[in-house]
Scaffold this active site. Structure first.
Site, mmCIF file in Angstrom:
data_model
loop_
_atom_site.group_PDB
_atom_site.id
_atom_site.type_symbol
_atom_site.label_atom_id
_atom_site.label_comp_id
_atom_site.label_asym_id
_atom_site.label_seq_id
_atom_site.Cartn_x
_atom_site.Cartn_y
_atom_site.Cartn_z
ATOM 1 N N ASP A 155 3.926 -1.861 -12.221
ATOM 2 C CA ASP A 155 2.804 -2.452 -12.143
ATOM 3 C C ASP A 155 3.048 -3.739 -13.649
ATOM 4 O O ASP A 155 2.908 -4.123 -14.277
ATOM 5 C CB ASP A 155 1.816 -2.648 -11.879
ATOM 6 C CG ASP A 155 0.635 -1.600 -10.226
ATOM 7 O OD1 ASP A 155 1.849 -1.083 -10.076
ATOM 8 O OD2 ASP A 155 -0.250 -1.426 -10.419
ATOM 9 N N LYS A 218 0.822 -8.699 -6.301
ATOM 10 C CA LYS A 218 -1.425 -7.813 -6.824
ATOM 11 C C LYS A 218 -2.131 -8.729 -7.627
ATOM 12 O O LYS A 218 -1.169 -9.684 -8.423
ATOM 13 C CB LYS A 218 -0.581 -6.224 -7.997
ATOM 14 C CG LYS A 218 -1.794 -5.687 -8.914
ATOM 15 C CD LYS A 218 -1.287 -4.796 -8.982
ATOM 16 C CE LYS A 218 -2.183 -3.936 -10.350
ATOM 17 N NZ LYS A 218 -2.550 -2.899 -11.617
ATOM 18 N N LYS A 254 -2.158 -5.780 -3.592
ATOM 19 C CA LYS A 254 -2.971 -5.478 -3.916
ATOM 20 C C LYS A 254 -3.620 -6.112 -4.810
ATOM 21 O O LYS A 254 -3.563 -6.230 -5.658
ATOM 22 C CB LYS A 254 -2.184 -3.643 -5.294
ATOM 23 C CG LYS A 254 -2.835 -3.202 -5.949
ATOM 24 C CD LYS A 254 -2.223 -2.619 -7.122
ATOM 25 C CE LYS A 254 -3.281 -1.870 -7.902
ATOM 26 N NZ LYS A 254 -2.633 -0.352 -8.864
#
Lengths: 318, 824
Positions: A155, A218, A254
């Site tokens: 991430d 995300k 996400k």
């Protein structure tokens, strides 16, 4: 399914983005009032939500002890008797991943391996998480080290300083390099929406990251003032849809930060279904970054199974 | 650890659902609602004087749930006799209710709001079953809007004594509401009516009576005195009975344009107030500078809200050519996501159409479009009284589906090239209820909002409602406003005014004012002979008509003789006919838009200039008045001076009545704009022939209208002499016209003209008033008539009161959403 390879940066597209916040807010506000799921449907959807959770700990005081506890919970997110009572043993529901700081990746990989859950990916935040205010060189090196330690998902955080200055080229170039550094590991690009100033910037950053080869986009690190809120979700989903329509590639989504209740998780699933469709209702295309959400969902499932509400202490803590 | 003491749901099913991730049923329980119906043995009478009233020997009407066909209850089919009973109850209650202090009425209305909140879910379920609309909408929209309306108007009741000090209640209000928002529209009438001190008799629509009856029962529970709010049920014809009842002072109607026109004709000349909220074909204008994904959601709100059975439904989508195809693709994709079904399911977008006949009518429209070669895109709908969301393309301004109000979930989409063309298309309709604009360019949004001729314009949203701002139509969408302070004026009359109700005079509508030329020439003995002065006749004075900024000879080239107060002929004035009316209206429409565009300051300057020039010629006007009216010189001087003062009054108000900011619940700004009505015809009385004429002209032009004034038939000269003033005061061409001749003949052609937006008939003629009201129905133009009663033009309230502002303007609500900040 083929990973999103990305494409050339299309600045004309990026610069044509228009987002009307009041209208987006209205859409977001009615997401949870226009749709709902009840009874068995709700139980099934909640199990689905669990399967999409990146169960997360991102604290300075993380050690092997709590990381191990988290890994056990990821592998067995719902108490066995609840699973039996719901009759869903064969589904083998686990969380989507465990998400930790790079230094804790070895702990997580080891813990999962020991309990025979090595198939569950370990995700590491990287690239100077959460601020990204570090040199590109070290940011890229972080990715390589985390992957080497066994992280299957990375991430990354994007460069907000460049994004706010409208230098989408640099944002794109950096994310491209990060994708290269990830190799086979899946890359989720954290936009840190709370620091982008406007929803138009959120949409633009979404496009730029997808063009640069993101597997997921995300919302947040969880450390910004504003994290995963529905209006942002609406906008990012629309960007994903537009990218899919143009390129044929599906990019995952996400939301992370602030999603704490079972009801919240259902609304996010509804958002995915409404704005993107069923293809996005699984852990390959959708993750929820959360730490306390699982507890609330487990409580709801307890109620589905036994018709009563459990005390928090009756359920295994994460 | 808790044991598995209870068997869980079937596991296989949960596992399957885990894979399919489909939506399941989410039913709202109807148990309590059914119990309410059972408590009334499923037979509901009228609700009069806080009691259920079931007269003997009445027919019953079965109410069905449109989604399921299930019979819910039977309601009574009332008769004229029942209307009489209800109106008598309301009249009796008015005696005390109208005398209550504003504060006392506020407490009552507040109590209704509180009690409705306590029964909110029951009401939502009943409303959903009654109409077929989704429980989500009744729960999240109808009921909360009603509650908000009650609280807001409890506030107006509280403030009535100060805020509406120059006004008083009318008496008994007859409210007639349709089936699409039976509860909400009821509240829109009842709240302002009660707040201002009136009592109400409501006739709900045939299909949807249950929510109104439940509301009445809740009002009684809340302690509303008997007779203040009454409900009578019955066939459509009963609405007309209620409207024409001699003891009903005001009719508040929402419904179709056709029925609105009927009510206008039926109540013409009876001295009743009337407000009409009628049909629409509201445009949704999407520019290439819009957030298209959001615009798609806006379209969902615009046309698939309440199955499209919304008078302000955004049923005409206008999309800038460059983004037309992408917009259509997005829209079609979005339509696939819409869910239809039993209205009590909580996860639906649309329920059933209210009745099979209505569904058939919608279907016929779509079939006709197909026959014309239109492309029709539809998504699935359940069997039964459901109609699928529909998008029609490849249609144009000449297609029936683009012109007519379909009143169903049917959207037509047309491309446009430029903003100017978008406005032309948006306004190419007989209606003017609503419209929305989609763009992120603020200057474009505001300009579009300004030029859409409609009572509500939403910027980047559609179908937003709030008690604090008015909702209502331009053009054939009706007149009067529901909501806001502007809505209160529909339920009051000036404090000085007496009872205006009267039986309608017998009037032959075909014959009235039909004569377009004198029956015999005024020549010979009755002729005007020029005075001889110093051995030669004085230069002949030829009075002409005045329009388009110039003096014009009458089309027919006939004259009529004007007599002095003592009966001797003093002048010949032009006899206007329908062609002069036609010409004057054309000239007025040329002048009005530019006049309205001028700043208030500039309009004031011209009014001051008129005053200056009138005073300059004071003696001349005094002489004409003395000659025409026959009073004293002092009286004539008083009238001229009052006319000058009146011009000052309206010059002052030229830049002080632009509108207000409305305090709705929207995050953003809602503007109330006081826009000009357009071209207004005004018929002046014989009384105070100069002052009355000035009193009619000045407020109209102060507020940006063009006026066609018909001076007093008997005493036209003082007003006619004004054209010399108009010509020297820089009044632009077309802004003021003067047509002399037969008042009734002019009244006919002015009220029949479909490009006149309002007729003021303050000519002290009951017959002309009746005719004007009756004939105004042709294009649902506004009217202001005196029903043959005069007024004291010298009095401040009577000659220049708020009434004039109300009639010289129309309110437009502009909803400006705002926001770009969501985080840092």
């Amino acid at each position: 399914m083929e990973r999103n390879p990305g494409c050339e940066l299309d600045l004309a597209w990026v610069n044509s983005v228009i987002v009307d916040l009041p209208a987006v807010k209205r859409r977001a506000d009615t997401m949870g009032t226009k749709r709902t799921v009840k009874k068995e449907w709700q139980a099934a959807w909640l199990l689905r939500a669990i399967s999409c959770i990146d169960l997360t700990t991102l604290s300075g005081d993380d050690t092997a002890a709590n990381v191990m506890r988290l890994c056990h919970k990821v592998a067995r997110p719902v108490r066995g008797d609840i699973v039996s009572a719901l009759g869903v043993q064969e589904l083998g529901v686990t969380c989507g991943a465990v998400c930790v700081y790079p230094s804790r990746v070895p702990d997580a990989v080891a813990a999962l391996k020991k309990i025979g859950a090595a198939h569950i990916p370990v995700a590491a935040v990287a690239t100077g998480f959460p601020s990204g205010q570090y040199s590109l060189k070290t940011r890229l090196e972080e990715i390589r080290l985390a992957v080497a330690d066994g992280a299957a998902e990375i991430d990354i955080v994007i460069n907000r300083e460049r994004a706010l200055c409208g230098d989408w080229q640099t944002v794109y170039d950096e994310v491209r390099l990060m994708r290269e550094a990830c190799g086979d590991a899946h890359m989720k690009t954290i936009l840190a929406v709370g620091e982008l100033g406007s929803l138009a910037n959120v949409y633009k950053a979404s496009l730029v990251c997808m063009m640069a080869g993101a597997d997921f986009i995300k919302t947040s690190t969880g450390k910004e003032g504003v994290n995963a809120i529905l209006p942002v979700g609406v906008v990012m989903c629309r960007a994903i849809r537009a990218y899919h329509e143009r390129t044929g590639y599906r990019v995952g989504f996400k939301p992370a930060g602030g999603i704490r209740s079972a009801k919240d998780s259902l609304v996010w699933l509804i958002l995915m279904k409404e704005e993107l469709g069923n293809a996005w209702l699984n852990s390959t295309m959708f993750r929820i970054g959360a730490s306390s959400l699982l507890g609330d969902i487990e409580r709801q499932l307890f109620h589905h199974a036994f018709g009563r509400y459990a005390a928090a202490a009756e359920l295994p803590m994460a | 650890m808790a044991g598995a003491v209870q068997k869980g749901p079937k596991g296989t099913k949960i596992a399957e659902l885990f894979e399919s991730m489909e939506y399941g049923p989410a039913p709202e329980s109807d148990k309590t609602a059914q119990a309410w119906l059972d408590d009334h043995s499923r037979k509901l009478g009228h609700f009069i004087n806080n009691e259920w009233v079931t007269p003997e020997n009445r027919k019953w009407y079965e109410t069905r749930n449109p989604c399921t066909g299930q019979v819910l209850a039977a309601t009574v089919q009332g008769t004229e006799e029942d209307v009489n009973v209800a109106v008598a109850a309301a009249r009796k209650a008015f005696g005390s209710w109208g005398q209550l202090s504003g504060h006392a009425r506020a407490r009552h209305i507040y109590s209704i709001a509180r009690h409705l909140q306590k029964h909110a879910r029951l009401m939502a379920v009943i409303a959903s079953m009654d109409n077929g609309k989704t429980i989500r909408e009744t729960r999240d929209c109808d009921v909360p809007i009603v509650i908000r309306h009650l609280y807001h108007h409890a506030g107006w009741a509280q403030l009535a004594d100060t805020e509406m000090a120059n006004w008083k209640p009318l008496g008994v209000v007859g409210a007639i509401v349709p089936w699409n928002f039976p509860l909400m529209l009821l509240a829109w009438k009842v709240c302002p009516a009660l707040a201002m001190g009136n009592t109400v008799v409501l006739k709900p629509a045939t299909y949807t009576r249950l929510s109104a009856l439940l509301f009445a029962e809740i009002c009684a529970e809340a302690g509303l005195p008997a007779g203040v709010f009454n409900v009578v049920t019955g066939p459509g014809s009963m609405g007309e009975k209620l409207a024409t009842h001699p003891d009903v002072d005001k009719v508040g109607f929402t419904g179709s344009t056709e029925i609105g026109q009927r009510l206008r004709r039926a109540t013409a000349g009876m001295g009743k107030k009337l407000s009409l909220e009628l049909g629409g074909k509201s445009p949704v204008v999407v520019y290439d500078s819009a957030d298209l994904d959001s615009a798609v959601e806006g379209v969902v709100d615009a046309i698939w809200f309440n199955q499209g059975q919304v008078c302000s439904a955004g049923s005409k989508l206008l999309v800038q050519e460059r983004v037309f195809e992408p917009m259509m693709a997005k829209l079609r994709a979005r339509m696939e996501k819409l869910r239809l079904g039993d209205s009590l399911d909580k996860a639906l977008d649309m329920g059933a159409i209210v009745d099979e006949s209505q569904r058939r009518s919608v279907k016929e429209y779509v079939d006709s479009a197909k026959e014309e070669g239109a492309e029709v895109f539809q998504v699935g709908a359940p069997a039964g009284c459901f109609y699928p969301p529909t998008l029609i393309t490849n249609v144009q301004t000449s297609s029936r589906v683009v012109v007519d109000e379909i009143f169903g979930p049917v959207l037509v989409a047309l491309p446009f090239r430029t903003a100017k063309e978008a406005l032309a298309l948006a306004n190419n309709t007989i209606y003017g209820l609503g419209g929305s604009v989609w763009t992120e360019k603020l200057p474009l949004a505001l300009e579009t909002a300004k030029h859409i001729k409609a009572g509500s314009v939403w910027i980047n949203c559609h179908n937003m409602f709030d008690a604090a701002t008015g909702f209502g139509g331009y053009r054939q969408s009706g007149y009067g406003r529901d909501g806001g302070k502007e809505g209160l004026y529909e339920y009051v009359k000036p404090r000085w005014m007496g009872d205006t109700k009267q039986p309608a005079t017998e009037l032959d509508m075909k014959e009235f004012g039909a004569r377009d030329q004198p029956s015999r020439p005024d020549i010979g003995a009755a002729a005007v002979v020029p005075e001889i002065s110093a051995g030669v006749p004085r230069v002949d004075r030829t009075y002409k008509l005045f329009y388009g900024g110039a003096q014009k000879r009458p089309d027919g080239n006939y004259s009529r003789v004007v007599l002095s107060a003592d009966g001797s002929p003093i002048a010949q004035v032009a006899e206007s006919n329908r062609k002069d009316v036609r010409n004057a209206v054309e000239a007025a429409h040329k002048g009005q838009p530019g006049w309205a565009k001028r700043s208030g300051h500039q309009r004031a300057q011209i009014l001051y200039y008129l005053a200056e020039n009138l005073e300059l010629r004071r003696d001349e006007f005094v002489n004409t008045l003395v000659q025409s009216v026959g009073g004293s010189r002092e009286a004539a001087e008083k009238e001229v001076d009052a006319s000058v003062a009146r011009l000052f009054h309206w010059a002052a108000l030229s830049d002080k009545f632009g509108g207000a900011v409305q305090e709705t619940q929207l995050y953003g700004t809602v503007l109330r704009l006081h826009e000009p009505v357009g071209v207004v015809a005004a018929l002046a009385p014989d009384t105070a022939p100069l002052l009355a004429a000035v009193s009619l002209i000045a407020p109209l032009i102060a507020r940006g209208n063009a006026v066609i004034l018909v001076p007093s038939e008997r005493r036209p000269l003082p007003a006619l002499d004004l054209y010399q003033i108009l010509e020297t005061s820089d009044v632009p061409a077309g802004v003021v016209s003067l047509l002399t001749g037969s008042r009734d003949h002019l009244a006919r052609h002015l009220s029949e003209h479909q490009d006149i937006q309002s007729v003021w008939c303050l000519a002290e003629s009951a017959a002309a008033s009746r005719f004007v009201e009756h004939t105004s129905a042709v294009n649902v133009k506004r009217t202001w008539v005196d029903w043959g009663r005069g007024r004291d033009w010298f009095d401040g309230l009577q000659g220049q009161g708020e009434e004039f502002l109300y009639h010289a303007t129309q309110c437009k609500s502009v909803w400006l959403t705002m926001g770009d900040i969501f985080a840092n």
